[in-house]
Write a protein that holds these residues in place. Structure first.
Motif, mmCIF file in Angstrom:
data_model
loop_
_atom_site.group_PDB
_atom_site.id
_atom_site.type_symbol
_atom_site.label_atom_id
_atom_site.label_comp_id
_atom_site.label_asym_id
_atom_site.label_seq_id
_atom_site.Cartn_x
_atom_site.Cartn_y
_atom_site.Cartn_z
ATOM 1 N N GLY A 16 -13.590 7.592 -5.709
ATOM 2 C CA GLY A 16 -14.467 8.220 -6.423
ATOM 3 C C GLY A 16 -15.835 8.287 -5.948
ATOM 4 N N GLU A 17 -15.669 7.948 -4.591
ATOM 5 C CA GLU A 17 -17.155 8.232 -3.707
ATOM 6 C C GLU A 17 -17.436 9.657 -3.447
ATOM 7 O OE1 GLU A 17 -18.316 4.491 -0.954
ATOM 8 O OE2 GLU A 17 -16.566 5.508 -0.316
ATOM 9 N N VAL A 18 -18.729 9.883 -3.470
ATOM 10 C CA VAL A 18 -19.060 11.177 -3.120
ATOM 11 C C VAL A 18 -20.241 11.388 -1.975
ATOM 12 C CG1 VAL A 18 -18.612 12.390 -5.385
ATOM 13 C CG2 VAL A 18 -20.984 11.417 -4.798
ATOM 14 N N LEU A 29 -35.204 3.774 -3.129
ATOM 15 C CA LEU A 29 -35.750 3.586 -4.481
ATOM 16 C C LEU A 29 -34.960 4.522 -5.629
ATOM 17 C CD1 LEU A 29 -37.772 2.402 -6.424
ATOM 18 C CD2 LEU A 29 -39.491 4.542 -5.623
ATOM 19 N N ARG A 30 -34.876 5.809 -5.178
ATOM 20 C CA ARG A 30 -34.371 6.593 -6.296
ATOM 21 C C ARG A 30 -32.731 6.448 -6.368
ATOM 22 N NH1 ARG A 30 -38.725 7.174 -8.522
ATOM 23 N NH2 ARG A 30 -40.521 7.771 -7.119
ATOM 24 N N LEU A 31 -32.021 6.297 -5.299
ATOM 25 C CA LEU A 31 -30.598 6.433 -5.345
ATOM 26 C C LEU A 31 -30.130 5.143 -5.188
ATOM 27 C CD1 LEU A 31 -30.056 9.662 -3.398
ATOM 28 C CD2 LEU A 31 -29.981 9.452 -5.681
ATOM 29 N N ALA A 32 -30.554 3.830 -5.499
ATOM 30 C CA ALA A 32 -30.362 2.575 -5.584
ATOM 31 C C ALA A 32 -29.085 2.268 -6.766
ATOM 32 C CB ALA A 32 -31.651 1.668 -5.867
ATOM 33 N N PRO A 33 -28.267 1.234 -6.436
ATOM 34 C CA PRO A 33 -27.498 0.932 -7.491
ATOM 35 C C PRO A 33 -28.036 0.666 -8.645
ATOM 36 C CG PRO A 33 -26.740 -0.063 -5.466
ATOM 37 C CD PRO A 33 -27.914 0.552 -5.201
ATOM 38 N N GLY A 34 -27.526 1.138 -9.778
ATOM 39 C CA GLY A 34 -28.315 0.705 -11.166
ATOM 40 C C GLY A 34 -29.259 1.822 -11.731
ATOM 41 N N ALA A 35 -29.313 2.618 -10.644
ATOM 42 C CA ALA A 35 -30.243 4.004 -11.187
ATOM 43 C C ALA A 35 -29.389 4.799 -12.157
ATOM 44 C CB ALA A 35 -30.814 4.675 -9.902
ATOM 45 N N VAL A 36 -29.918 5.349 -13.053
ATOM 46 C CA VAL A 36 -29.441 6.224 -14.041
ATOM 47 C C VAL A 36 -30.112 7.594 -13.866
ATOM 48 C CG1 VAL A 36 -29.074 6.623 -16.462
ATOM 49 C CG2 VAL A 36 -29.019 4.358 -15.723
ATOM 50 N N LEU A 37 -29.366 8.556 -13.565
ATOM 51 C CA LEU A 37 -30.055 9.662 -13.079
ATOM 52 C C LEU A 37 -29.509 11.005 -14.389
ATOM 53 C CD1 LEU A 37 -29.273 9.585 -9.408
ATOM 54 C CD2 LEU A 37 -31.352 9.298 -10.562
ATOM 55 N N ALA A 38 -30.230 11.982 -14.663
ATOM 56 C CA ALA A 38 -30.096 12.998 -15.096
ATOM 57 C C ALA A 38 -29.253 13.995 -14.294
ATOM 58 C CB ALA A 38 -31.243 13.542 -15.940
ATOM 59 N N PRO A 46 -25.548 11.769 -18.224
ATOM 60 C CA PRO A 46 -26.359 11.198 -17.132
ATOM 61 C C PRO A 46 -25.344 10.497 -16.279
ATOM 62 C CG PRO A 46 -26.683 10.055 -19.025
ATOM 63 C CD PRO A 46 -25.974 11.168 -19.461
ATOM 64 N N LEU A 47 -25.688 10.067 -14.975
ATOM 65 C CA LEU A 47 -24.859 9.385 -14.021
ATOM 66 C C LEU A 47 -25.462 8.225 -13.617
ATOM 67 C CD1 LEU A 47 -23.627 12.249 -11.878
ATOM 68 C CD2 LEU A 47 -22.260 10.914 -13.588
ATOM 69 N N THR A 48 -24.589 6.858 -13.770
ATOM 70 C CA THR A 48 -25.465 5.590 -13.302
ATOM 71 C C THR A 48 -24.960 5.138 -11.989
ATOM 72 O OG1 THR A 48 -25.425 4.756 -15.447
ATOM 73 C CG2 THR A 48 -25.482 3.190 -13.720
ATOM 74 N N ILE A 49 -25.713 5.100 -11.014
ATOM 75 C CA ILE A 49 -25.191 4.849 -9.752
ATOM 76 C C ILE A 49 -24.509 3.402 -9.476
ATOM 77 C CG2 ILE A 49 -25.666 4.422 -7.037
ATOM 78 C CD1 ILE A 49 -27.883 6.536 -7.694
ATOM 79 N N GLU A 50 -23.130 3.160 -9.061
ATOM 80 C CA GLU A 50 -22.587 1.904 -9.080
ATOM 81 C C GLU A 50 -22.594 1.404 -7.722
ATOM 82 O OE1 GLU A 50 -18.105 1.276 -9.766
ATOM 83 O OE2 GLU A 50 -18.923 0.826 -11.815
ATOM 84 N N THR A 51 -22.609 2.025 -6.580
ATOM 85 C CA THR A 51 -22.622 1.569 -5.419
ATOM 86 C C THR A 51 -23.061 2.633 -4.415
ATOM 87 O OG1 THR A 51 -20.346 2.148 -4.572
ATOM 88 C CG2 THR A 51 -20.492 -0.006 -5.601
ATOM 89 N N GLY A 52 -23.493 2.340 -3.321
ATOM 90 C CA GLY A 52 -24.075 3.188 -2.262
ATOM 91 C C GLY A 52 -24.039 2.684 -0.999
ATOM 92 N N LEU A 59 -25.084 9.377 3.256
ATOM 93 C CA LEU A 59 -25.052 8.543 2.094
ATOM 94 C C LEU A 59 -23.821 8.939 1.234
ATOM 95 C CD1 LEU A 59 -26.452 6.324 0.542
ATOM 96 C CD2 LEU A 59 -27.798 8.126 -0.507
ATOM 97 N N LEU A 60 -23.220 8.019 0.836
ATOM 98 C CA LEU A 60 -22.005 7.927 0.012
ATOM 99 C C LEU A 60 -22.371 7.293 -1.407
ATOM 100 C CD1 LEU A 60 -18.963 7.223 2.357
ATOM 101 C CD2 LEU A 60 -20.017 9.459 1.771
ATOM 102 N N LEU A 61 -22.162 7.628 -2.428
ATOM 103 C CA LEU A 61 -22.442 6.997 -3.843
ATOM 104 C C LEU A 61 -21.201 7.180 -4.619
ATOM 105 C CD1 LEU A 61 -25.984 8.484 -4.917
ATOM 106 C CD2 LEU A 61 -25.654 6.382 -3.534
ATOM 107 N N ARG A 62 -20.881 6.026 -5.544
ATOM 108 C CA ARG A 62 -20.122 5.992 -6.396
ATOM 109 C C ARG A 62 -20.633 5.814 -7.753
ATOM 110 N NH1 ARG A 62 -16.982 2.013 -5.088
ATOM 111 N NH2 ARG A 62 -15.423 3.070 -3.946
ATOM 112 N N PHE A 63 -20.170 6.521 -8.654
ATOM 113 C CA PHE A 63 -20.888 6.358 -10.166
ATOM 114 C C PHE A 63 -19.927 5.759 -10.989
ATOM 115 C CE2 PHE A 63 -22.372 10.641 -8.346
ATOM 116 C CZ PHE A 63 -23.671 10.239 -8.106
ATOM 117 N N ALA A 64 -20.755 5.171 -12.066
ATOM 118 C CA ALA A 64 -19.877 4.239 -13.095
ATOM 119 C C ALA A 64 -18.875 5.478 -13.855
ATOM 120 C CB ALA A 64 -20.758 3.672 -13.985
#
Length: 200
Positions: A16-18, A29-38, A46-52, A59-64
């Motif tokens: 699930g990483e992108v 700051l903007r792409l930290a775990p826990g951030a909720v993004l439109a 919306p997407l919640t960042i789970e890990t980065g 940069l690789l992110l995984r969303f909840a």
């Protein structure tokens, strides 16, 4: 105020990483775990960042809720949008958010009008102001301190000191001055040949 902070790229691996194309100077700051993004399209979020994490410079992110490659690939090209306070400023006083720079009037150090900033282009090597001139044409201004000498948010203007050739009007003045100087040199040397200002 909403600010685009990244664009989702390809899926990475099977969990699930992108990859993301970062569009903020403050990803920590903007792409930290826990951030909720439109998102754009809105239906993706919306997407919640789970890990980065950073892998091979990307940069690789995984969303909840996004747990496999298929779900991750479905997010490709989605824009990630953070909600920020319009009065918020970057920690570095010499940095600015895109929305602060949009629509600023651009003038040269001697007061000549150049145009209005309509877009900020973020390239790997540097940022560029896309400036719409009064006649509707556009000119690209590198956002580097050697050229952009002042950002005055109170007066809503950016002051530039462009090198010859960057801004047409400035280049014409420089070319005319160079041509006159070359003509003088030609008369002094009694040479009388050569094309003044070619390729400048």
């Amino acid at each position: 105020m909403q600010l685009v902070v990244a664009r989702v790229g390809r899926a990475h691996g099977i969990r699930g990483e992108v990859t993301v194309e970062v569009r903020t100077d403050e990803p920590e700051l903007r792409l930290a775990p826990g951030a909720v993004l439109a998102t754009d399209p809105a239906s993706a979020g919306p997407l919640t960042i789970e890990t980065g994490r950073v892998h091979s410079g990307r940069l690789l992110l995984r969303f909840a809720g996004v747990g496999d490659r298929t779900a991750a690939e479905a997010l490709r090209n989605t824009l990630l949008i953070a909600e920020i306070d319009p009065d918020e400023r970057p920690e570095d006083p010499d940095e600015y958010y895109d929305h602060q720079l949009m629509d600023l009037d651009v003038v040269t150090v001697d007061g000549a009008e150049v145009g209005r900033i309509t877009e900020i282009s973020h390239l790997p090597s540097q940022d560029l102001f896309v400036v719409e001139r009064p006649d509707g044409t556009e000119v690209m201004i590198p956002f580097v301190e050697e050229i952009v000498t002042e950002i005055d948010l109170a007066e809503q203007r950016a002051v530039i000191d462009p090198p010859p050739g960057l801004v047409d009007g400035h280049a014409e003045v420089a070319s005319a001055r160079d041509a006159a100087a070359e003509d003088d040199d030609a008369e002094d040397d009694d040479a009388g040949s050569g094309a003044p200002g070619a390729g400048a």
